[in-house]
Scaffold this active site. Structure first.
Site, PDB file in Angstrom:
ATOM      1  N   ASP A 159       0.811  -1.194  -0.120  1.00 39.22           N
ATOM      2  CA  ASP A 159      -0.135  -0.027   0.124  1.00 39.22           C
ATOM      3  C   ASP A 159       0.912   1.179   0.050  1.00 39.22           C
ATOM      4  O   ASP A 159       1.891   1.517   0.770  1.00 39.22           O
ATOM      5  CB  ASP A 159      -0.960  -0.079   1.170  1.00 39.22           C
ATOM      6  CG  ASP A 159      -1.894   1.114   1.321  1.00 39.22           C
ATOM      7  OD1 ASP A 159      -1.735   2.037   0.623  1.00 39.22           O
ATOM      8  OD2 ASP A 159      -2.750   1.173   2.405  1.00 39.22           O
TER       9      ASP A 159
ATOM     10  N   ASP B 135      -7.388   2.934  -9.079  1.00 36.74           N
ATOM     11  CA  ASP B 135      -8.892   2.095  -8.964  1.00 36.74           C
ATOM     12  C   ASP B 135     -10.109   3.373  -9.042  1.00 36.74           C
ATOM     13  O   ASP B 135     -10.019   3.917  -7.853  1.00 36.74           O
ATOM     14  CB  ASP B 135      -8.790   0.997  -7.927  1.00 36.74           C
ATOM     15  CG  ASP B 135      -7.807  -0.036  -8.070  1.00 36.74           C
ATOM     16  OD1 ASP B 135      -7.373  -0.337  -9.347  1.00 36.74           O
ATOM     17  OD2 ASP B 135      -7.237  -0.755  -7.309  1.00 36.74           O
TER      18      ASP B 135
ATOM     19  N   ASP C  82     -10.236   8.011 -16.370  1.00 37.80           N
ATOM     20  CA  ASP C  82     -11.415   8.087 -17.279  1.00 37.80           C
ATOM     21  C   ASP C  82     -12.693   8.068 -16.951  1.00 37.80           C
ATOM     22  O   ASP C  82     -13.654   7.957 -17.559  1.00 37.80           O
ATOM     23  CB  ASP C  82     -11.413   6.506 -18.079  1.00 37.80           C
ATOM     24  CG  ASP C  82     -11.206   5.510 -17.401  1.00 37.80           C
ATOM     25  OD1 ASP C  82     -10.736   5.661 -16.257  1.00 37.80           O
ATOM     26  OD2 ASP C  82     -11.965   4.554 -17.686  1.00 37.80           O
TER      27      ASP C  82
ATOM     28  N   GLU D 162      -5.229   2.894 -19.710  1.00 38.99           N
ATOM     29  CA  GLU D 162      -5.953   3.936 -20.339  1.00 38.99           C
ATOM     30  C   GLU D 162      -6.357   3.332 -22.058  1.00 38.99           C
ATOM     31  O   GLU D 162      -7.266   3.570 -22.396  1.00 38.99           O
ATOM     32  CB  GLU D 162      -4.949   5.187 -20.707  1.00 38.99           C
ATOM     33  CG  GLU D 162      -5.306   6.101 -21.744  1.00 38.99           C
ATOM     34  CD  GLU D 162      -4.358   7.327 -21.800  1.00 38.99           C
ATOM     35  OE1 GLU D 162      -4.656   8.214 -21.207  1.00 38.99           O
ATOM     36  OE2 GLU D 162      -3.337   7.005 -22.540  1.00 38.99           O
TER      37      GLU D 162
HETATM   38  C1  LIG Z   1      -6.789   0.871 -12.573  1.00 41.85           C
HETATM   39  S1  LIG Z   1      -5.138   0.044 -12.230  1.00 41.85           S
HETATM   40  C2  LIG Z   1      -4.029   1.287 -13.437  1.00 41.85           C
HETATM   41  C3  LIG Z   1      -2.902   0.693 -13.271  1.00 41.85           C
HETATM   42  C4  LIG Z   1      -1.736   1.614 -14.196  1.00 41.85           C
HETATM   43  N1  LIG Z   1      -1.523   2.858 -13.606  1.00 41.85           N
HETATM   44  C5  LIG Z   1      -2.522   2.122 -15.631  1.00 41.85           C
HETATM   45  O1  LIG Z   1      -2.788   3.004 -15.798  1.00 41.85           O
HETATM   46  O2  LIG Z   1      -2.270   1.012 -16.616  1.00 41.85           O
HETATM   47  C6  LIG Z   1      -4.752   0.845 -10.486  1.00 41.85           C
HETATM   48  C7  LIG Z   1      -3.542   0.221  -9.800  1.00 41.85           C
HETATM   49  O3  LIG Z   1      -3.390   0.837  -8.544  1.00 41.85           O
HETATM   50  C8  LIG Z   1      -2.900  -0.297  -7.724  1.00 41.85           C
HETATM   51  N2  LIG Z   1      -3.144   0.193  -6.206  1.00 41.85           N
HETATM   52  C9  LIG Z   1      -4.510   0.234  -5.727  1.00 41.85           C
HETATM   53  N3  LIG Z   1      -4.593   0.977  -4.508  1.00 41.85           N
HETATM   54  C10 LIG Z   1      -3.213   0.952  -4.078  1.00 41.85           C
HETATM   55  C11 LIG Z   1      -2.384   1.490  -2.972  1.00 41.85           C
HETATM   56  N4  LIG Z   1      -3.058   1.707  -1.760  1.00 41.85           N
HETATM   57  N5  LIG Z   1      -1.263   1.761  -3.247  1.00 41.85           N
HETATM   58  C12 LIG Z   1      -0.479   1.604  -4.507  1.00 41.85           C
HETATM   59  N6  LIG Z   1      -1.132   0.970  -5.485  1.00 41.85           N
HETATM   60  C13 LIG Z   1      -2.294   0.705  -5.432  1.00 41.85           C
HETATM   61  C14 LIG Z   1      -3.439  -1.275  -8.079  1.00 41.85           C
HETATM   62  O4  LIG Z   1      -2.905  -2.470  -7.848  1.00 41.85           O
HETATM   63  C15 LIG Z   1      -3.566  -1.151  -9.753  1.00 41.85           C
HETATM   64  O5  LIG Z   1      -2.636  -1.911 -10.149  1.00 41.85           O
END
Ligand SMILES: C[S@@+](CC[C@H](N)C(=O)[O-])C[C@H]1O[C@@H](n2cnc3c(N)ncnc32)[C@H](O)[C@@H]1O
Length: 233
Positions: free
Chosen positions: A116, A138, A174, A215
């Site tokens: 995290d 997310d 998005d 994206e």
């Molecule tokens: C929707 S994905 C987007 C990934 C990348 N940035 C992209 O645009 O392809 C969101 C990412 O945030 C990570 N994530 C979610 N909560 C997080 C946290 N508390 N700390 C770090 N990363 C986190 C998830 O594991 C996931 O890989």
């Protein structure tokens, strides 16, 4: 995976999946050796000057939270070898992908953290970062889950603490409701000034933008990206 199947809250701000498909033996080996080399150890106190964390001589340090498969992080780290990059990603398969890439082509200006991001943010010294990217966090589109979004008053306090005055916080998404949410939270927070030159600005991608995997999927599915830039005042 439906929301109901998701594991319960494991850390303060991570609610997603830790693992997807089983990692292949080659990826497992890259993960082990890569984390051994690039992972930050938060048990030791953070150095007051983060530049010493890198093998390369770097003049600035940037952070990317939730780098997914690392496509953007890798692009930025290769493009700017004199900048140190810290990438955070708790999803094992994403980290494995990134570690496979740096096994093939090692980077002296990279460090990672595999849990995290709030833990890393709390470890960092005040005013130690020259930039912070939160790219397609997310989305948690359902209203009942909005409180899980990474952008929140407490995390904006964290960003404000670790960013140097004048440095940039970049947020791409998005999801319209998340974009509005972030604009409202940053305005209410007071330490972030939105840099939009004109109305078209938030649909213009960042300089040298390589896109991200998430994206590309959003665009394929007909959603329009928004790119926000805030300056730490
Ligand atoms: C929707 S994905 C987007 C990934 C990348 N940035 C992209 O645009 O392809 C969101 C990412 O945030 C990570 N994530 C979610 N909560 C997080 C946290 N508390 N700390 C770090 N990363 C986190 C998830 O594991 C996931 O890989």
């Amino acid at each position: 995976m439906s929301d109901a199947d998701r594991p319960s809250r494991m850390t303060e701000a991570f609610f997603g999946r830790r693992r997807g498909k089983p990692v292949r033996p080659q990826q497992a080996a890259a993960l082990e050796s890569g984390l051994g080399k690039y992972r930050l150890d938060l048990v030791a106190a953070a150095p007051p000057d983060l530049r010493v964390l890198f093998e390369a001589k770097v003049s600035a340090v940037r952070l990317e939270i939730g780098f997914g498969g690392g496509e953007h992080l890798l692009h930025r780290a290769i493009e700017a070898p004199a900048t140190g990059f810290i990438g955070v990603e708790p999803f094992v398969n994403g980290m494995a992908k990134m570690m496979m890439a740096v096994r093939a082509a090692p980077l002296a200006n990279l460090r990672v953290y595999d849990d995290d991001a709030t833990q890393l943010l709390d470890w960092l010294p005040p005013a130690s970062l020259d930039g912070l990217d939160l790219l397609y966090p997310d989305p948690w589109p359902k209203k009942k889950h909005w409180k899980r979004r990474f952008v929140s008053p407490v995390n904006l306090d964290r960003f404000a603490r670790v960013l140097k005055p004048g440095s940039k916080f970049r947020f791409a998404s998005d999801i319209d409701t998340y974009v509005n949410w972030t604009l409202l939270h940053c305005r209410a927070h007071g330490a972030f000034a939105w840099q939009a030159a004109d109305a078209a600005d938030w649909h213009r991608s960042y300089e040298g933008w390589p896109g991200t995997r998430y994206e590309a999927k959003a665009i394929r599915e007909g959603r329009q990206p928004a790119y926000l830039t805030f300056v730490r005042t």
